[in-house]
Design a protein around this motif. Structure first.
Motif, PDB file in Angstrom:
ATOM      1  N   SER A 265     -34.774  12.673  -3.862  1.00 15.34           N
ATOM      2  CA  SER A 265     -34.926  11.396  -4.570  1.00 15.34           C
ATOM      3  C   SER A 265     -34.921  10.213  -3.606  1.00 15.34           C
ATOM      4  O   SER A 265     -35.537   9.183  -3.879  1.00 15.34           O
ATOM      5  CB  SER A 265     -33.805  11.228  -5.598  1.00 15.34           C
ATOM      6  OG  SER A 265     -32.548  11.097  -4.967  1.00 15.34           O
ATOM      7  N   ARG A 266     -34.266  10.356  -2.444  1.00 11.42           N
ATOM      8  CA  ARG A 266     -34.198   9.261  -1.476  1.00 11.42           C
ATOM      9  C   ARG A 266     -35.426   9.195  -0.585  1.00 11.42           C
ATOM     10  O   ARG A 266     -35.854   8.109  -0.191  1.00 11.42           O
ATOM     11  CB  ARG A 266     -32.946   9.410  -0.595  1.00 11.42           C
ATOM     12  CG  ARG A 266     -31.634   9.153  -1.299  1.00 11.42           C
ATOM     13  CD  ARG A 266     -30.509   9.000  -0.283  1.00 11.42           C
ATOM     14  NE  ARG A 266     -30.420  10.168   0.588  1.00 11.42           N
ATOM     15  CZ  ARG A 266     -29.622  11.211   0.376  1.00 11.42           C
ATOM     16  NH1 ARG A 266     -28.862  11.229  -0.710  1.00 11.42           N
ATOM     17  NH2 ARG A 266     -29.596  12.224   1.215  1.00 11.42           N
ATOM     18  N   SER A 267     -35.995  10.348  -0.250  1.00 11.50           N
ATOM     19  CA  SER A 267     -37.095  10.391   0.720  1.00 11.50           C
ATOM     20  C   SER A 267     -38.434  10.558   0.000  1.00 11.50           C
ATOM     21  O   SER A 267     -38.769  11.652  -0.466  1.00 11.50           O
ATOM     22  CB  SER A 267     -36.878  11.548   1.703  1.00 11.50           C
ATOM     23  OG  SER A 267     -37.962  11.649   2.588  1.00 11.50           O
ATOM     24  N   SER A 610     -30.841   4.762 -10.503  1.00  8.92           N
ATOM     25  CA  SER A 610     -30.165   3.971  -9.481  1.00  8.92           C
ATOM     26  C   SER A 610     -29.910   2.539  -9.952  1.00  8.92           C
ATOM     27  O   SER A 610     -29.323   1.763  -9.224  1.00  8.92           O
ATOM     28  CB  SER A 610     -31.017   3.928  -8.213  1.00  8.92           C
ATOM     29  OG  SER A 610     -32.255   3.275  -8.452  1.00  8.92           O
TER      30      SER A 610
END
Length: 628
Positions: A265-267, A610
């Motif tokens: 989810s971050r990259s 987020s």
């Protein structure tokens, strides 16, 4: 025919230019004749055809400027765009936005912030008036409602849906989504619910009960008003799944899956590479990206997605640190496989097509399944104990009866017992009610039927006159016997009903309301009761899906100073926009409408988790609104 070119559209030169020929009828006319002769020919023989041709050409030249009178106002899309995004109202006065709209269509008038609020109010009034007419003839109904706490507001927001049966078809409608005045106590929640019922002119006596979670304020409100309470089965199943995921070795496996999902989810780059490999390997389904914390059964769903995409995960170099060894992978596969019946039950409970009559049968199946597992394993014991405690009525310990999870105990819930009886697919099935006997439910059915006033369609003549004098004891005795004869008709219907059901049941995937529609003349009393109790669903998933969208809107620092009245209008319009989009696209397979299978929506979902709302909805609706 005002111009030379217009006339010549209908004629061709022939014979070397000596004559002209009409394209419509083929008649020959001398070329040396004036255009007046050609005009007269068209007016005399082809006036209708020429008029239609000219009108079509005129409409084509105008293009989109000639709009049908019944075409939807494009500002509707702009209103829905604003209310389903975090864009502030003052954005409508932004100079660059206005210039952009003017370049698209200089004739279109953009809403002002004040006119936007007026439009919110108008949409609400029109919706209330329309729904009020639809609910006018509702006989009995069920509610589904729940609350949600906004992150940046000191407010509790409650959404209320109504379920009812009309012409043997179950229908649902949103009554409203508003803030509770003050704290969310049973009294204040009750005031909100009663205000909604009054708004749509729904008498409280028409409401049988509600399907909700086990919130103490909601349960207290239902108890005070003597309404049935059907505990959301999806919520109960999610608690069982959550409990199983807390077992030590399973918790460690789920933590590894979560770390992998968090990295993806971050990259964005690695997520893109992962998707390419999944596509090349022909692996479909939701990728292992984080679910919302409130997602029912989210841990199990994430583990399932992790295993489905494990081949593409293992082919991604950057994800090597998040892979499992052979033992852990086998343990995770075993856990997901063991939990499959619970996940299937959860998916069934979340469906809008589910019936509350399925709850007891579903939990009886799960209790039987859990008992068949290896009880020496921690997972087997956990599932067996959790399922039985939430399904069982009483357990005995040291010769004393102790009520465990009373609000979760389904086999003592009158609404579920009667709805199961009224479902021809399940009635009189042995072993699904534990110690409860079908004779007990039959007595409850008869008591309820005695309170139903069934009009005799074949009766003729005027109604009996109301006595003016106090009736004697003899008259009261005879009247009581006449009333008791009504009970015998109910008993006769129940006897015939049992005979028909045991001789042949409806298909398992059929609607139980179809049975009562087919036998409405044979069972005039039971079919009416069937429509009353089969209006209720298994879960309050419809409310949770709405919160998953509206929650992203109000869970935003830009909305924290909005007045309650404005927020109520804003939320209702956002809800209507969401429900409209759902109806146009069809029912979603996922619990959260934001959780789509396409890659762009998956990225959007992560941004919402987020805390940052994605405004793609605004951009798409704006584009539609500006296409004039």
């Amino acid at each position: 025919m005002s111009s030379h070119s217009t006339v010549w559209k209908y004629f061709d030169k022939i014979n070397g230019g000596k004559n002209v020929k009409c394209k419509l009828c083929g008649r020959m006319i001398s070329y040396h004749s004036s255009t007046t002769v050609m005009k007269n020919h068209l007016n005399s023989f082809h006036s209708t055809e020429v008029e239609e041709s000219e009108n079509a050409a005129l409409a084509n030249s105008r293009g989109n400027r000639s709009q049908p009178t019944d075409k939807k106002d494009p500002n509707e899309d702009l209103v829905f765009a604003i209310c389903t995004s975090s864009v502030p109202y003052r954005f409508l006065k932004n100079k660059h936005f206005l210039d952009f709209c003017h370049k698209l269509n200089s004739d279109h008038k953009i809403l002002t912030p004040d006119s936007l609020r007026s439009k919110f109010s108008k949409n609400r009034s029109e919706y209330v008036d329309r729904l009020k007419k639809e609910l006018k003839h509702v006989e009995k109904a069920w509610l589904s409602f729940d609350g949600w706490e906004a992150k940046y507001m000191d407010k509790s927001i409650y959404a209320i849906f109504i379920y009812y049966v009309e012409n043997f078809q179950r229908k649902s409608a949103l009554l409203g989504i508003e803030c509770v005045e003050g704290s969310a106590t049973a009294a204040n929640v009750g005031k909100l619910v009663m205000r909604m019922l009054d708004l749509y002119c729904i008498d409280k006596s028409k409401v049988l009960g509600a399907v909700t979670d086990a919130g103490s304020n909601i349960v207290a409100f239902l108890d005070r008003n003597e309404l049935f309470h059907s505990h959301c089965s999806a919520h109960v199943l999610s608690l069982i799944i959550k409990k199983s995921a807390q077992i030590t070795h399973i918790k460690e496996l789920i933590a590894k899956v979560n770390r992998c999902a968090a990295f993806l989810s971050r990259s964005k780059v690695e997520r893109g590479k992962f998707r390419e490999r999944s596509s090349m390997l022909n692996i479909h389904g939701r990728p292992p990206l984080p679910f919302s914390d409130t997602r029912w059964g989210g841990a199990l769903l994430l583990a399932e997605a992790f295993l489905n995409h494990y081949q593409s995960l293992s082919a991604t170099p950057a994800l090597q640190d998040y892979l499992m060894n052979a033992d852990d992978l086998a343990a995770l596969k075993k856990y997901v496989n063991v939990m499959k019946p619970f996940l299937e039950a959860l998916n069934s409970a979340e469906s809008d097509n589910s019936f509350c009559s399925e709850v007891l049968v579903q939990f009886s199946h799960l209790s039987n399944y859990a008992s068949s597992l290896e009880q020496r394993s921690a997972l087997g014991r956990c599932l067996s104990n959790e399922t039985k405690s939430r399904y069982a009525q009483y357990v005995k310990k040291n010769d004393a009866e102790l009520n465990i999870f009373r609000y979760d105990s389904y086999v003592e819930n009158d609404a579920l017992l009667m709805s199961t009886y009224l479902d021809a697919r399940f009635v009189y099935l042995p072993g699904i009610l534990q110690r409860t006997r079908w004779e007990f439910i039959e007595n409850s059915i008869q008591l309820y039927c005695d309170s139903i006033h069934v009009l005799n369609q074949t009766a003729t003549g005027p109604p009996p006159k109301k006595p003016t004098l106090e009736e004697s004891s003899f008259s009261q005795f005879v009247q009581s016997k006449r009333v008791s004869s009504h009970g015998s008709s109910v008993q006769a219907e129940m006897s015939n009903y049992k005979a028909i059901v045991l001789s042949g049941r409806p298909a398992l995937d059929s609607s139980p309301l179809l049975f009562w529609h087919a036998h409405r003349d044979r069972f005039p009393i039971l079919q009416k009761m069937g429509q009353h109790f089969l209006a209720c669903t298994q879960s309050s998933a419809i409310v949770e899906r709405l919160f998953s969208v509206c929650g992203c809107i109000v869970n935003n620092s830009r909305r924290n100073r909005m007045k309650s009245s404005t927020l109520n209008l804003h939320l209702l319009n956002a809800s209507l926009a969401t429900l409209q989009a759902k109806n146009e696209a069809g029912e979603m397979n996922e619990y959260d409408e934001c959780e789509q299978s396409d890659s762009e929506s998956e990225e959007n979902r992560h941004e919402e988790i987020s805390g940052e709302f994605n405004d793609d909805i605004f951009e798409e609706a704006l584009a539609r609104a500006m296409t004039i």
